[in-house]
Every structure is written in C-alpha cells, then in structure tokens.
Design a protein around this motif. Structure first.
Motif, PDB file in Angstrom:
ATOM      1  N   PHE A  29       0.858  -1.177   0.000  1.00 34.83           N
ATOM      2  CA  PHE A  29       0.000   0.000   0.000  1.00 34.83           C
ATOM      3  C   PHE A  29       0.894   1.226   0.000  1.00 34.83           C
ATOM      4  O   PHE A  29       2.100   1.138   0.169  1.00 34.83           O
ATOM      5  CB  PHE A  29      -0.968  -0.007   1.191  1.00 34.83           C
ATOM      6  CG  PHE A  29      -0.292  -0.122   2.530  1.00 34.83           C
ATOM      7  CD1 PHE A  29       0.070   1.009   3.244  1.00 34.83           C
ATOM      8  CD2 PHE A  29      -0.017  -1.367   3.080  1.00 34.83           C
ATOM      9  CE1 PHE A  29       0.701   0.909   4.475  1.00 34.83           C
ATOM     10  CE2 PHE A  29       0.610  -1.484   4.317  1.00 34.83           C
ATOM     11  CZ  PHE A  29       0.965  -0.341   5.011  1.00 34.83           C
ATOM     12  N   ARG A  30       0.281   2.398  -0.185  1.00 38.74           N
ATOM     13  CA  ARG A  30       1.038   3.640  -0.302  1.00 38.74           C
ATOM     14  C   ARG A  30       0.830   4.536   0.913  1.00 38.74           C
ATOM     15  O   ARG A  30      -0.285   4.634   1.422  1.00 38.74           O
ATOM     16  CB  ARG A  30       0.589   4.409  -1.543  1.00 38.74           C
ATOM     17  CG  ARG A  30       0.937   3.742  -2.825  1.00 38.74           C
ATOM     18  CD  ARG A  30       0.297   4.467  -3.985  1.00 38.74           C
ATOM     19  NE  ARG A  30       0.928   4.064  -5.234  1.00 38.74           N
ATOM     20  CZ  ARG A  30       0.561   4.520  -6.398  1.00 38.74           C
ATOM     21  NH1 ARG A  30      -0.408   5.399  -6.518  1.00 38.74           N
ATOM     22  NH2 ARG A  30       1.182   4.110  -7.483  1.00 38.74           N
ATOM     23  N   VAL A  31       1.897   5.185   1.319  1.00 45.31           N
ATOM     24  CA  VAL A  31       1.830   6.147   2.418  1.00 45.31           C
ATOM     25  C   VAL A  31       2.678   7.369   2.086  1.00 45.31           C
ATOM     26  O   VAL A  31       3.559   7.314   1.225  1.00 45.31           O
ATOM     27  CB  VAL A  31       2.303   5.547   3.772  1.00 45.31           C
ATOM     28  CG1 VAL A  31       1.457   4.374   4.196  1.00 45.31           C
ATOM     29  CG2 VAL A  31       3.770   5.165   3.718  1.00 45.31           C
ATOM     30  N   VAL A  32       2.382   8.455   2.785  1.00 40.96           N
ATOM     31  CA  VAL A  32       3.242   9.638   2.762  1.00 40.96           C
ATOM     32  C   VAL A  32       3.742   9.857   4.169  1.00 40.96           C
ATOM     33  O   VAL A  32       3.048   9.570   5.147  1.00 40.96           O
ATOM     34  CB  VAL A  32       2.509  10.911   2.263  1.00 40.96           C
ATOM     35  CG1 VAL A  32       2.164  10.797   0.803  1.00 40.96           C
ATOM     36  CG2 VAL A  32       1.295  11.223   3.093  1.00 40.96           C
ATOM     37  N   ASN A  33       4.963  10.329   4.268  1.00 37.58           N
ATOM     38  CA  ASN A  33       5.534  10.731   5.545  1.00 37.58           C
ATOM     39  C   ASN A  33       6.233  12.062   5.333  1.00 37.58           C
ATOM     40  O   ASN A  33       6.707  12.355   4.239  1.00 37.58           O
ATOM     41  CB  ASN A  33       6.553   9.698   6.053  1.00 37.58           C
ATOM     42  CG  ASN A  33       5.893   8.444   6.553  1.00 37.58           C
ATOM     43  OD1 ASN A  33       5.115   8.490   7.505  1.00 37.58           O
ATOM     44  ND2 ASN A  33       6.171   7.323   5.920  1.00 37.58           N
ATOM     45  N   ALA A  34       6.278  12.850   6.392  1.00 39.90           N
ATOM     46  CA  ALA A  34       6.990  14.123   6.317  1.00 39.90           C
ATOM     47  C   ALA A  34       7.684  14.385   7.635  1.00 39.90           C
ATOM     48  O   ALA A  34       7.217  13.957   8.702  1.00 39.90           O
ATOM     49  CB  ALA A  34       6.032  15.269   5.995  1.00 39.90           C
ATOM     50  N   THR A  72      -3.288  11.016  -5.218  1.00 39.41           N
ATOM     51  CA  THR A  72      -1.848  11.000  -5.493  1.00 39.41           C
ATOM     52  C   THR A  72      -1.100  11.161  -4.169  1.00 39.41           C
ATOM     53  O   THR A  72      -1.686  11.537  -3.145  1.00 39.41           O
ATOM     54  CB  THR A  72      -1.446  12.161  -6.425  1.00 39.41           C
ATOM     55  OG1 THR A  72      -1.667  13.399  -5.730  1.00 39.41           O
ATOM     56  CG2 THR A  72      -2.220  12.123  -7.732  1.00 39.41           C
ATOM     57  N   TYR A  73       0.187  10.906  -4.207  1.00 38.52           N
ATOM     58  CA  TYR A  73       1.006  11.146  -3.017  1.00 38.52           C
ATOM     59  C   TYR A  73       0.902  12.609  -2.585  1.00 38.52           C
ATOM     60  O   TYR A  73       0.788  12.904  -1.395  1.00 38.52           O
ATOM     61  CB  TYR A  73       2.478  10.807  -3.289  1.00 38.52           C
ATOM     62  CG  TYR A  73       2.804   9.337  -3.296  1.00 38.52           C
ATOM     63  CD1 TYR A  73       2.892   8.615  -2.110  1.00 38.52           C
ATOM     64  CD2 TYR A  73       3.058   8.667  -4.489  1.00 38.52           C
ATOM     65  CE1 TYR A  73       3.220   7.266  -2.110  1.00 38.52           C
ATOM     66  CE2 TYR A  73       3.384   7.318  -4.493  1.00 38.52           C
ATOM     67  CZ  TYR A  73       3.462   6.622  -3.304  1.00 38.52           C
ATOM     68  OH  TYR A  73       3.788   5.287  -3.302  1.00 38.52           O
ATOM     69  N   GLU A  74       0.936  13.515  -3.544  1.00 41.84           N
ATOM     70  CA  GLU A  74       0.894  14.943  -3.223  1.00 41.84           C
ATOM     71  C   GLU A  74      -0.440  15.336  -2.586  1.00 41.84           C
ATOM     72  O   GLU A  74      -0.473  16.139  -1.656  1.00 41.84           O
ATOM     73  CB  GLU A  74       1.165  15.778  -4.482  1.00 41.84           C
ATOM     74  CG  GLU A  74       2.578  15.636  -5.022  1.00 41.84           C
ATOM     75  CD  GLU A  74       2.841  14.326  -5.785  1.00 41.84           C
ATOM     76  OE1 GLU A  74       1.874  13.621  -6.193  1.00 41.84           O
ATOM     77  OE2 GLU A  74       4.027  13.984  -5.951  1.00 41.84           O
ATOM     78  N   GLU A  75      -1.531  14.778  -3.092  1.00 46.43           N
ATOM     79  CA  GLU A  75      -2.841  15.060  -2.501  1.00 46.43           C
ATOM     80  C   GLU A  75      -2.928  14.507  -1.084  1.00 46.43           C
ATOM     81  O   GLU A  75      -3.485  15.153  -0.188  1.00 46.43           O
ATOM     82  CB  GLU A  75      -3.955  14.475  -3.379  1.00 46.43           C
ATOM     83  CG  GLU A  75      -4.113  15.196  -4.695  1.00 46.43           C
ATOM     84  CD  GLU A  75      -4.954  14.433  -5.706  1.00 46.43           C
ATOM     85  OE1 GLU A  75      -5.469  15.093  -6.632  1.00 46.43           O
ATOM     86  OE2 GLU A  75      -5.100  13.195  -5.602  1.00 46.43           O
ATOM     87  N   ALA A  76      -2.363  13.322  -0.863  1.00 45.90           N
ATOM     88  CA  ALA A  76      -2.346  12.742   0.485  1.00 45.90           C
ATOM     89  C   ALA A  76      -1.506  13.609   1.427  1.00 45.90           C
ATOM     90  O   ALA A  76      -1.880  13.815   2.580  1.00 45.90           O
ATOM     91  CB  ALA A  76      -1.801  11.318   0.443  1.00 45.90           C
ATOM     92  N   LEU A  77      -0.387  14.123   0.945  1.00 45.66           N
ATOM     93  CA  LEU A  77       0.447  15.014   1.757  1.00 45.66           C
ATOM     94  C   LEU A  77      -0.356  16.244   2.168  1.00 45.66           C
ATOM     95  O   LEU A  77      -0.338  16.632   3.345  1.00 45.66           O
ATOM     96  CB  LEU A  77       1.696  15.433   0.985  1.00 45.66           C
ATOM     97  CG  LEU A  77       2.564  16.497   1.660  1.00 45.66           C
ATOM     98  CD1 LEU A  77       3.210  15.955   2.928  1.00 45.66           C
ATOM     99  CD2 LEU A  77       3.620  17.015   0.687  1.00 45.66           C
ATOM    100  N   GLN A  78      -1.047  16.852   1.238  1.00 44.07           N
ATOM    101  CA  GLN A  78      -1.852  18.037   1.551  1.00 44.07           C
ATOM    102  C   GLN A  78      -2.911  17.721   2.609  1.00 44.07           C
ATOM    103  O   GLN A  78      -3.072  18.453   3.577  1.00 44.07           O
ATOM    104  CB  GLN A  78      -2.538  18.576   0.291  1.00 44.07           C
ATOM    105  CG  GLN A  78      -1.589  19.201  -0.680  1.00 44.07           C
ATOM    106  CD  GLN A  78      -2.283  19.628  -1.964  1.00 44.07           C
ATOM    107  OE1 GLN A  78      -3.383  19.194  -2.280  1.00 44.07           O
ATOM    108  NE2 GLN A  78      -1.618  20.495  -2.703  1.00 44.07           N
ATOM    109  N   ARG A  79      -3.624  16.614   2.414  1.00 49.22           N
ATOM    110  CA  ARG A  79      -4.692  16.235   3.343  1.00 49.22           C
ATOM    111  C   ARG A  79      -4.138  15.915   4.731  1.00 49.22           C
ATOM    112  O   ARG A  79      -4.626  16.419   5.741  1.00 49.22           O
ATOM    113  CB  ARG A  79      -5.460  15.029   2.779  1.00 49.22           C
ATOM    114  CG  ARG A  79      -6.577  14.518   3.682  1.00 49.22           C
ATOM    115  CD  ARG A  79      -7.307  13.332   3.067  1.00 49.22           C
ATOM    116  NE  ARG A  79      -6.442  12.295   2.534  1.00 49.22           N
ATOM    117  CZ  ARG A  79      -5.788  11.397   3.260  1.00 49.22           C
ATOM    118  NH1 ARG A  79      -5.876  11.410   4.587  1.00 49.22           N
ATOM    119  NH2 ARG A  79      -5.034  10.473   2.684  1.00 49.22           N
TER     120      ARG A  79
END
Length: 165
Positions: A29-34, A72-79
């Motif tokens: 699955f896909r995740v974003v981290n910052a 997208t990854y970018e949309e997930a980052l924003q959310r």
C-alpha cells in the motif's frame, strides 16, 4: 530472466479498506511521511496518542498517512498535513526527500517522504499526537537505541534522509 511485476514498481493493482490491509498484514500500500525540520537541523518528532490502533505511545515521523484510493502522493500530503499538523502545504516550504519501495529500501510500504521547513512547532492534532520533541537526528537515534519505542520505519527514514548511521 526475471520479470518485475507492477507491484514492485508501485503501480496500483487494486484497493482494500485499511482494516483489511492491517488484518491481512499487507505491505503493498502507499503512504506519505513528512519531517518538520527547523533552521537548527532538528526534527519535530511526535509521540503517538495512546488511543492509536497501531504503535500507540511510540515516537513517529512529524506526519504520516495512507494514500487513499484515487489520491496522489501529493494530494495525500496536503490532506494529512492539514489534518495532523494544521499546515497548509501550498503555503509551506516543502520538498520531496525521496520515494522508497519495499524491495529497494526495506520499508513497510511504498512511500514518498517529504521535508517541511519551519521553526515553529506545528499546531498538531491532539487526537493523533500527545507530545513532541525537537531532536537532532543523532539524538533521536540515541533515544531509540536507549529503549524509547518508535513506529517501525522511523529509524530507517532518519538514517536514509538525514545521513545518520
């Protein structure tokens, strides 16, 4: 000759509810981290709330979350940045650190990792986190080596992106 699958290249092959992903112990699955980083090179490291289903009370990346179906990854980052840190990505100083895969990097999921530069602590969501620390990458890894518990990929991401071994 070995053929690589779409799965190895982070191509969407289907969708499942998060509950099924956890129940089946999947990692495709896909995740974003910052990481929030200040001008002194310290990372804003949160401690997960005791009510979290996985990794309660563990140290965590500054922000992270699943990429939802169709996102997208970018949309997930924003959310996720808005939900967890009250940070508007469009107004923040953000850069992509890298894209990691299970096969190449040994992480728990496909992920994109970002850096958000700011000197003030985020106005974080108290349902997600209950405390935080500003820590140099080396100090964070020392804490973990001395027994503080962390979300699984945290030490690996710090080592990969902040040059600490």
């Amino acid at each position: 000759m070995v053929r690589s699958s779409r799965l190895e290249h982070d191509q969407v092959i289907g969708r499942k509810p998060r509950s099924a992903v956890y129940a089946e112990q999947l990692s495709n699955f896909r995740v974003v981290n910052a990481f929030v980083i200040n001008s002194r090179g310290e990372l804003w490291i949160s401690r997960r709330a005791p009510t979290k289903r996985i990794f309660p009370l563990c140290l965590d990346m500054s922000m992270g979350g699943h990429v939802e179906s169709g996102e997208t990854y970018e949309e997930a980052l924003q959310r996720e940045a808005r939900e967890e840190l009250n940070v508007e990505i469009e107004k923040a100083n953000v850069r992509l650190l890298g894209h990691l895969t299970l096969r190449d990097n040994g992480v728990s999921a496909y992920m994109q990792v970002y850096e958000i530069t700011q000197d003030e602590a985020p106005d974080y969501n108290r349902d997600d986190f209950f405390e935080y620390y500003w820590l140099a990458p080396e100090a964070l890894l020392d804490r973990l080596a001395n027994g503080d518990k962390a979300k699984g990929d945290l030490p690996k991401l710090v080592t990969i992106f902040f040059g600490v071994t």
